[in-house]
Design a protein around this motif. Structure first.
Motif, mmCIF file in Angstrom:
data_model
loop_
_atom_site.group_PDB
_atom_site.id
_atom_site.type_symbol
_atom_site.label_atom_id
_atom_site.label_comp_id
_atom_site.label_asym_id
_atom_site.label_seq_id
_atom_site.Cartn_x
_atom_site.Cartn_y
_atom_site.Cartn_z
ATOM 1 N N ARG A 207 0.612 -1.332 0.267
ATOM 2 C CA ARG A 207 -0.299 0.039 0.084
ATOM 3 C C ARG A 207 0.606 1.776 -0.024
ATOM 4 O O ARG A 207 0.424 2.013 -0.027
ATOM 5 C CB ARG A 207 -1.188 -0.058 1.626
ATOM 6 N N ALA A 208 1.947 1.253 0.773
ATOM 7 C CA ALA A 208 3.270 2.146 0.274
ATOM 8 C C ALA A 208 3.639 2.664 -1.037
ATOM 9 O O ALA A 208 4.868 3.207 -0.821
ATOM 10 C CB ALA A 208 4.000 1.932 1.401
ATOM 11 N N GLY A 209 3.506 1.528 -1.577
ATOM 12 C CA GLY A 209 4.046 1.260 -2.975
ATOM 13 C C GLY A 209 5.405 0.715 -2.754
ATOM 14 O O GLY A 209 6.148 1.155 -3.579
ATOM 15 N N ASP A 210 5.924 0.382 -1.832
ATOM 16 C CA ASP A 210 7.522 -0.361 -1.191
ATOM 17 C C ASP A 210 7.088 -1.833 -1.907
ATOM 18 O O ASP A 210 7.446 -2.481 -0.937
ATOM 19 C CB ASP A 210 7.724 -0.002 -0.046
ATOM 20 N N LEU A 211 7.205 -2.559 -3.137
ATOM 21 C CA LEU A 211 6.840 -4.123 -3.636
ATOM 22 C C LEU A 211 8.091 -4.542 -3.022
ATOM 23 O O LEU A 211 8.011 -5.694 -2.838
ATOM 24 C CB LEU A 211 6.755 -3.451 -4.436
ATOM 25 N N VAL A 212 9.659 -4.145 -3.286
ATOM 26 C CA VAL A 212 10.793 -4.644 -2.485
ATOM 27 C C VAL A 212 10.268 -4.659 -1.300
ATOM 28 O O VAL A 212 10.435 -6.008 -0.917
ATOM 29 C CB VAL A 212 12.081 -3.994 -2.829
ATOM 30 N N GLU A 213 10.037 -4.464 -0.466
ATOM 31 C CA GLU A 213 10.035 -4.560 0.935
ATOM 32 C C GLU A 213 8.382 -5.474 1.364
ATOM 33 O O GLU A 213 8.403 -6.751 1.632
ATOM 34 C CB GLU A 213 10.131 -3.332 1.917
ATOM 35 N N ALA A 214 6.979 -5.568 0.101
ATOM 36 C CA ALA A 214 6.279 -6.328 0.137
ATOM 37 C C ALA A 214 7.106 -8.227 0.068
ATOM 38 O O ALA A 214 6.852 -9.082 0.402
ATOM 39 C CB ALA A 214 5.441 -6.276 -0.969
ATOM 40 N N VAL A 215 7.786 -7.998 -1.121
ATOM 41 C CA VAL A 215 8.460 -9.631 -1.435
ATOM 42 C C VAL A 215 9.341 -10.163 -0.394
ATOM 43 O O VAL A 215 8.988 -11.200 -0.235
ATOM 44 C CB VAL A 215 9.056 -9.280 -2.905
ATOM 45 N N ARG A 216 10.116 -9.108 0.780
ATOM 46 C CA ARG A 216 10.853 -9.322 1.635
ATOM 47 C C ARG A 216 10.136 -10.037 2.476
ATOM 48 O O ARG A 216 10.227 -11.303 2.884
ATOM 49 C CB ARG A 216 12.098 -8.229 2.041
ATOM 50 N N SER A 217 9.444 -9.205 3.102
ATOM 51 C CA SER A 217 7.853 -9.065 3.560
ATOM 52 C C SER A 217 7.354 -11.036 3.357
ATOM 53 O O SER A 217 7.177 -11.973 4.587
ATOM 54 C CB SER A 217 7.277 -8.732 4.063
ATOM 55 N N CYS A 218 7.043 -11.211 2.562
ATOM 56 C CA CYS A 218 6.072 -12.273 1.395
ATOM 57 C C CYS A 218 6.994 -13.137 1.655
ATOM 58 O O CYS A 218 7.202 -13.999 3.099
ATOM 59 C CB CYS A 218 5.346 -12.096 0.853
ATOM 60 N N SER A 219 8.280 -13.012 1.470
ATOM 61 C CA SER A 219 9.844 -14.393 1.430
ATOM 62 C C SER A 219 9.481 -14.598 3.077
ATOM 63 O O SER A 219 9.816 -16.005 3.456
ATOM 64 C CB SER A 219 10.580 -14.159 0.856
ATOM 65 N N ARG A 220 9.919 -14.183 4.091
ATOM 66 C CA ARG A 220 9.896 -14.232 5.478
ATOM 67 C C ARG A 220 8.768 -15.185 5.595
ATOM 68 O O ARG A 220 8.525 -16.122 6.642
ATOM 69 C CB ARG A 220 10.132 -13.169 6.165
ATOM 70 N N ALA A 221 7.074 -14.744 5.637
ATOM 71 C CA ALA A 221 6.253 -15.574 5.945
ATOM 72 C C ALA A 221 6.395 -17.147 4.740
ATOM 73 O O ALA A 221 6.224 -18.009 5.887
ATOM 74 C CB ALA A 221 5.399 -14.533 5.417
ATOM 75 N N LEU A 222 6.396 -16.738 4.094
ATOM 76 C CA LEU A 222 6.787 -18.551 3.341
ATOM 77 C C LEU A 222 7.796 -19.283 3.962
ATOM 78 O O LEU A 222 7.686 -20.347 3.804
ATOM 79 C CB LEU A 222 6.919 -18.072 1.658
ATOM 80 N N ASP A 223 8.845 -18.780 4.310
ATOM 81 C CA ASP A 223 10.267 -19.145 5.282
ATOM 82 C C ASP A 223 9.552 -20.108 5.720
ATOM 83 O O ASP A 223 10.398 -21.002 6.702
ATOM 84 C CB ASP A 223 10.971 -17.818 5.049
ATOM 85 N N LEU A 224 8.574 -19.493 6.767
ATOM 86 C CA LEU A 224 7.805 -20.328 8.158
ATOM 87 C C LEU A 224 7.978 -21.805 7.935
ATOM 88 O O LEU A 224 7.388 -22.015 8.768
ATOM 89 C CB LEU A 224 7.330 -19.842 8.614
#
Length: 347
Positions: A207-224
């Motif tokens: 929502r803030a337009g930071d897709l790089v951070e969005a991908v990073r956070s999503c990767s951390r979720a998937l890594d669990l």
């Protein structure tokens, strides 16, 4: 948390909280396997985070990371002995993982949770933090229409309390009140809660337009996710949760792939989507994402082959035709439509 000095500020600024904790553990001399146990996560995720740390800090190898941890004051000589990571981030009273085979750690040490039905009782409570679950709900959820005779639920709860006892305090886990049994979220770290926290961060970043951070956070979720959620545990409630969590994982993977394509990261996205499509050959949004990634990489014939393969599987296994989204994607490719404005599945 570990003692630090002001010299540690550059390291903290460059790293996420989790990467900061991993760097501290590396500085203490822990292996990836030991760090994974301490953080209650998969070992492959630790290895990936270690690589990200080296890149973020401009370090060549793990030895440099250890030196950096000492030089910046993150690790103090004589503190943080090998095999034990001090600090609240590494010392929750109880950690439980449900995003894979059920596992638990007490004060950083893995515990034997006993027979599968007993494990299933703990899984139900972990999946419903702060909510009292009655004896009847446990019986219905884990045995269905054929509940056992006797007081099997109180026996399992008693055994779990002995297994999960933390320190010398009087508090019992699971707790009992007039409505049933429960696990307080303040006393237990469940990987599902951490995963949803990362998902929330990813949404906020998008929502803030930071897709790089969005991908990073999503990767951390998937890594669990460490395999099939709640693998091997019985009962209708667990089976429904297993399906729900598996679907959640696929949804997150689609969202991440969609964001990566919007960032132009087609090469890595294609690799991930091929693996995802092999695991979920009937998932049409995944097929659309893979077709789009291949098409944008100049591999139009392969993209159309994905459509043909998916159409055959849908026809042969489900007796249905491809949905409108998949058909529109094929037609757009045949027309040579490169418009980036088309909606990405998984958004």
């Amino acid at each position: 948390m570990p003692t630090t000095t002001t010299a540690a500020a550059p390291a903290r600024a460059a790293l996420t909280r989790l990467e900061h904790d991993v760097l501290y553990a590396i500085g203490c001399g822990l292996t990836d396997a030991e760090i994974a146990i301490a953080l209650a996560g998969p070992e492959h995720s630790v290895a990936r985070q270690a690589g990200q740390i080296l890149t973020a800090l401009g370090l060549r190898n793990r030895a440099d990371a250890i030196v950096h941890a000492f030089d910046c004051g993150l690790v103090t000589p004589g503190h943080g002995p090998r095999g034990r990571v001090a600090g609240t981030a590494f010392e929750p009273g109880l950690r439980i993982c449900v995003l894979g085979p059920l596992r638990a750690w007490r004060s950083g040490q893995p515990v034997d949770l006993g027979p599968v039905r007993q494990q299933a009782v703990l899984a139900v409570l972990a999946l419903r933090p702060d909510r009292a679950v009655s004896r009847d709900e446990l019986l219905d959820g884990l045995w269905g229409t054929e509940p056992p005779t006797g007081n099997v639920v109180p026996v399992y709860i008693y055994r779990l309390r002995k297994i999960l006892r933390i320190g010398d305090g009087a508090d019992s886990l699971p707790a009992r009140d007039r409505c049933g049994y429960r696990l307080a979220s303040s006393a237990v770290d469940v990987d599902l809660a951490r995963m949803e926290g990362f998902v929330t961060e990813a949404g906020e970043a998008e929502r803030a337009g930071d897709l790089v951070e969005a991908v990073r956070s999503c990767s951390r979720a998937l890594d669990l996710f460490g395999g099939e959620p709640l693998a091997g545990l019985p009962g209708p409630f667990v089976e429904l949760e297993r399906l729900r969590l598996a679907a959640r994982r696929i949804t997150l993977a689609r969202r991440k792939a969609g964001w990566q394509l919007r960032l132009g990261r087609t090469t890595e996205t294609i690799t991930e989507l091929f693996a995802l499509a092999a695991a979920e050959p009937l998932d049409e949004p995944i097929a659309v994402l893979l077709m789009r990634a291949l098409h944008h990489s100049g591999r139009r014939a392969e993209a159309l082959a994905v459509f043909d393969r998916t159409r055959r599987r849908l026809r042969d296994e489900l007796g249905v035709l491809p949905n409108d989204l998949l058909r529109r994607e094929r037609h757009a490719m045949l027309r040579g439509d490169e418009s980036p404005g088309r909606d990405l599945p998984g958004r």
